[in-house]
Design an enzyme around this catalytic site. Structure first.
Site, PDB file in Angstrom:
ATOM      1  N   ASP A  82      69.460  76.545   0.209  1.00 14.46           N
ATOM      2  CA  ASP A  82      68.886  75.620  -0.757  1.00 14.46           C
ATOM      3  C   ASP A  82      69.742  74.368  -0.914  1.00 14.46           C
ATOM      4  OD1 ASP A  82      66.755  77.249  -1.153  1.00 14.46           O
ATOM      5  OD2 ASP A  82      67.249  77.836  -3.209  1.00 14.46           O
ATOM      6  N   ASP A 158      68.640  69.156 -10.743  1.00 16.11           N
ATOM      7  CA  ASP A 158      69.099  68.851 -12.101  1.00 16.11           C
ATOM      8  C   ASP A 158      70.185  67.790 -12.125  1.00 16.11           C
ATOM      9  OD1 ASP A 158      71.435  70.321 -11.274  1.00 16.11           O
ATOM     10  OD2 ASP A 158      70.438  72.170 -11.868  1.00 16.11           O
ATOM     11  N   TYR A 200      70.746  76.343 -11.920  1.00 21.04           N
ATOM     12  CA  TYR A 200      71.772  76.417 -12.957  1.00 21.04           C
ATOM     13  C   TYR A 200      71.165  76.648 -14.333  1.00 21.04           C
ATOM     14  CZ  TYR A 200      76.205  75.077 -15.261  1.00 21.04           C
ATOM     15  OH  TYR A 200      77.357  75.051 -16.006  1.00 21.04           O
ATOM     16  N   SER A 201      70.061  76.001 -14.617  1.00 19.18           N
ATOM     17  CA  SER A 201      69.419  76.149 -15.926  1.00 19.18           C
ATOM     18  C   SER A 201      69.055  77.597 -16.214  1.00 19.18           C
ATOM     19  CB  SER A 201      68.163  75.267 -15.994  1.00 19.18           C
ATOM     20  OG  SER A 201      67.500  75.411 -17.235  1.00 19.18           O
ATOM     21  N   LEU A 202      68.584  78.315 -15.199  1.00 16.90           N
ATOM     22  CA  LEU A 202      68.214  79.722 -15.385  1.00 16.90           C
ATOM     23  C   LEU A 202      69.433  80.558 -15.775  1.00 16.90           C
ATOM     24  CD1 LEU A 202      66.026  81.917 -15.199  1.00 16.90           C
ATOM     25  CD2 LEU A 202      66.596  82.150 -12.768  1.00 16.90           C
ATOM     26  N   GLN A 256      76.106  68.307  -6.244  1.00 18.78           N
ATOM     27  CA  GLN A 256      76.545  67.830  -4.927  1.00 18.78           C
ATOM     28  C   GLN A 256      77.094  66.409  -4.971  1.00 18.78           C
ATOM     29  OE1 GLN A 256      73.031  68.431  -2.486  1.00 18.78           O
ATOM     30  NE2 GLN A 256      73.661  70.494  -1.921  1.00 18.78           N
TER      31      GLN A 256
END
Length: 302
Positions: A82, A158, A200-202, A256
């Site tokens: 990903d 994000d 990341y939000s999850l 990144q």
């Protein structure tokens, strides 16, 4: 569904660290050239493949990063996890070119194709069968310092404002269309697309949002107060975050690309004018992917 039978220029983007997980690179090149395509890759990828001496690279063109930005391609085939797809989506966002992801990573929410299925999947694209190009919204983030624009970032997953390693909490004021929402105290704040809702939000307790929804998620990271909760808003709003952090803080796009924040910087986040175009196949619906990746419906594997 958009027909790609006229596809002629294809570029292969490869994560060099994971290329050993894919033993069919030469076959992919042959398959594309057999369908009348001009096949290209970046100079860095070519160097890695040439060093391995396992692939016949005689039928592939080499382009530099600057040349890629100026060129027009009909299809991007991305081999990696990903993370590779995220960087590829940002790079090609302005090109309006569809991306096919072949998963060489682990979890793989974005990579559509398993390595062993490459031949069938590419054949379906050129045959115009059972696939569609799914548009995923992206975010544009501009940092204003004083009266000047200090930096601009784009993200598919994000934009995250967070504290660096220090004892001081991040303090971030959030506004939506110039209306004050909250002052967040904690480790930081995530502003996520639906695509990024499984990233990341999850892990920070945020909701999973179906990728076709036109929405943005605002999610605090380790908030100091329990009253600070995730919030879903329209993708049409203008989000402003004011950095009031006393210690060091940083801004990250898809984890990144990074930018060091200063106190009182304004972070302006809106839906980008660009979108990522992902090739999706009919048998791989969003809920099947969730069930597979998160082991839903199989209690013993959790």
């Amino acid at each position: 569904m958009v027909s790609m039978s006229e596809t002629k220029r294809v570029i292969l983007i490869v994560n060099p660290v994971k290329i050993d997980k894919f033993s069919y690179f030469g076959e992919v090149i042959s398959l594309l050239t057999a369908n009348g395509c001009e096949v290209y890759t970046t100079a860095d990828t070519y160097k890695v493949l040439d060093a391995r001496k396992k692939v016949n690279l005689s039928g592939i063109g080499i382009v530099s990063s600057d040349e890629v930005k100026k060129s027009q391609f009909d299809l991007v085939i991305c081999l990696g996890g990903d993370g590779t797809i995220l960087s590829t989506a940002r790079f090609f966002a302005g090109h309006k070119v569809p991306i096919l992801g072949i998963n060489l990573g682990n979890l793989g929410f974005l990579a559509e194709v398993m390595p062993s299925d490459y031949e069938k999947s590419i054949g379906r694209i050129f045959g115009g069968k059972d696939y569609q190009i799914e548009k995923r919204i992206m975010l544009k983030c501009t940092v204003e310092r004083g009266r000047k624009k200090a930096h601009t970032l784009y993200a598919l997953n994000d934009i995250v404002a967070h504290r660096r390693s220090s004892s001081k909490m991040a303090v971030l004021e959030a506004y939506i269309d110039n209306k004050f929402v909250d002052e967040y105290h904690g480790d930081g704040l995530i502003v996520s697309t639906p695509t990024g809702s499984t990233a990341y939000s999850l892990s920070c307790g945020g909701p999973i949002v179906a990728p076709e929804l036109m929405a943005i998620i605002i999610n605090p990271i380790c908030a100091f107060t329990l009253s600070s909760r995730p919030l879903i808003v329209s993708d049409r709003v203008r989000i402003k975050i004011v950095n009031r952090t006393e210690g060091q803080a940083i801004l990250a796009a898809d984890n990144q690309e990074f930018f060091k924040l200063q106190k009182d910087d304004n972070i302006i986040i809106t839906r980008s004018e660009f979108c990522a175009r992902m090739i999706k196949f009919s048998e791989n619906n969003f809920f099947d992917i969730l069930r597979t990746k998160l082991c839903w419906g199989n209690f013993k594997k959790r």
